[in-house]
Enzyme design. Structure first.
Site: not given
Ligand code: SP5
Ligand code: ZN
Length: 341
Positions: A159, A195, A197, A284
């Site tokens: 990211h 990943d 994301h 993930d």
């Molecule tokens: C490297 C990596 O996997 N970074 C991920 C960063 C994610 N950050 C924001 C996630 C927002 C998730 N919202 C979750 C709601 C759960 N109820």
């Molecule tokens: Zn991720």
């Protein structure tokens, strides 16, 4: 394959993040690496090797000097204000405001971040440098003729933009490694980001370059973080036109849907005929990940590893996300075992 690891990641601990409107202990925590090491040991994967120091120049090859200076100084500037709590950004610019690096640490934290996912503590910068060194040691191994290596980086990297931290990421380890391979003579490098994301930082760093193909399989940014990048119509620009490929998938995607995207991404990698492959390995996508919404199961990761191996390329795996601590080790080890079968 060699697993590149150092306990220096442990310095990045005790930090927090903003989740669902609350400050909570960070999902990206040291136990993740402990579980991966346990699983790797139990399977007889390895050996483990320590990263070697590569200094800041390879980081500066993909990151802005002012940003790297900020990362190196942030904790000192934060504690100079009399604080001993973890440093978390909470002020950002809106369009129309000025792109300026303030003197105040709170202003700098906002200037150099895009979310409240990157918390800085005393050992963060050392852990971040160790992670980048792990990726660069992987580059050394591939350049030396190894077929594959696994850089067990923590914190993750995909990211992070050239001048911006976010999503638990500070230095973009995969981008540093891709540039490292280019500097060691690889004409073309492909990055396959699996990943959950979108790897917004990796995409942005190489967006206008035709020498590094970036392929991303991820949750649709209409629904999921990072929201503001990762759409299918982002195909590269200038010399990079046609060298960025996004495969956004809806929440609830299972291995059937996910592996179809992997097949398409592998087709793109094949057509590019790179000299080496970097895999941004996040697990993930797992069905019980606490912050994610795909439905891959542990045995599916064996198939992912096997499909990546079939590309027949020198391959550096770089650790990214995965927050279901109880399964992260099994899922990573399954991927590596599938690759080696
Ligand atoms: C490297 C990596 O996997 N970074 C991920 C960063 C994610 N950050 C924001 C996630 C927002 C998730 N919202 C979750 C709601 C759960 N109820
Ligand atoms: Zn991720």
């Amino acid at each position: 394959m060699k697993i590149i690891h150092t306990p220096r990641h442990l310095g990045h601990s005790g930090h927090v993040e903003l989740n669902n409107g609350q400050i909570v202990p960070a999902f990206e925590k040291p136990e993740r690496v402990a579980m991966i090491l346990d699983a790797i040991g139990a399977r007889g994967l390895g050996p483990l090797v320590e990263p070697t120091a590569h200094g800041l120049d390879p980081l500066l090859a993909v990151h802005d000097p002012a940003y790297v200076r900020f990362l190196a100084q942030a904790w000192e500037l934060w504690t100079a204000e009399g604080r001993d709590t973890p440093a978390l950004p909470s002020f950002w610019r809106a369009p129309g405001m000025r792109f300026i690096e303030p003197d105040a640490i709170d202003g700098k934290l906002g200037h150099f971040s895009f979310d409240a996912g990157c918390c800085i503590v005393a050992g963060t910068w050392d852990a971040v440098q160790a992670g980048a060194d792990a990726a660069l040691t992987g580059v050394d191994l591939l350049s030396g003729g190894e077929r594959a290596a696994f850089a067990l980086c923590r914190p993750p990297g995909h990211h992070a933009h050239a001048g911006t931290m976010g999503g638990y990421c500070f230095i973009n380890n995969a981008a540093v490694a891709a540039q490292g391979l280019r500097d060691r003579g690889a004409a073309r490098v492909a990055i396959l980001d699996v990943d959950y994301h979108h790897g917004n930082g990796t995409q942005a760093i190489f967006y206008e370059r035709g020498d590094v193909l970036v392929c991303n399989i991820h949750a649709d940014p209409m629904q999921e973080f990072p929201y503001f990048l990762g759409y299918a119509d982002e195909t590269g620009a200038g010399a990079g036109e046609g060298f960025n490929a996004n495969f956004p998938l809806p929440w609830g995607t299972d291995y059937e849907g996910w592996s179809a995207a992997l097949e398409a991404a592998c087709g793109r990698v094949n057509a590019f005929a790179p000299d080496a492959l970097i895999v941004s390995l996040g697990v993930d996508t797992y069905k019980h990940d606490p912050i994610s919404q795909f439905r891959l199961d542990s045995p599916d990761y064996v198939g992912i590893g096997r499909r990546i191996a079939a590309l027949g390329l020198p391959t550096l795996f770089v650790m990214e996300g995965g927050y279901a601590v109880e399964a992260i080790g099994v899922n990573v080890a399954n991927t590596l075992e599938g690759f080696e079968q």
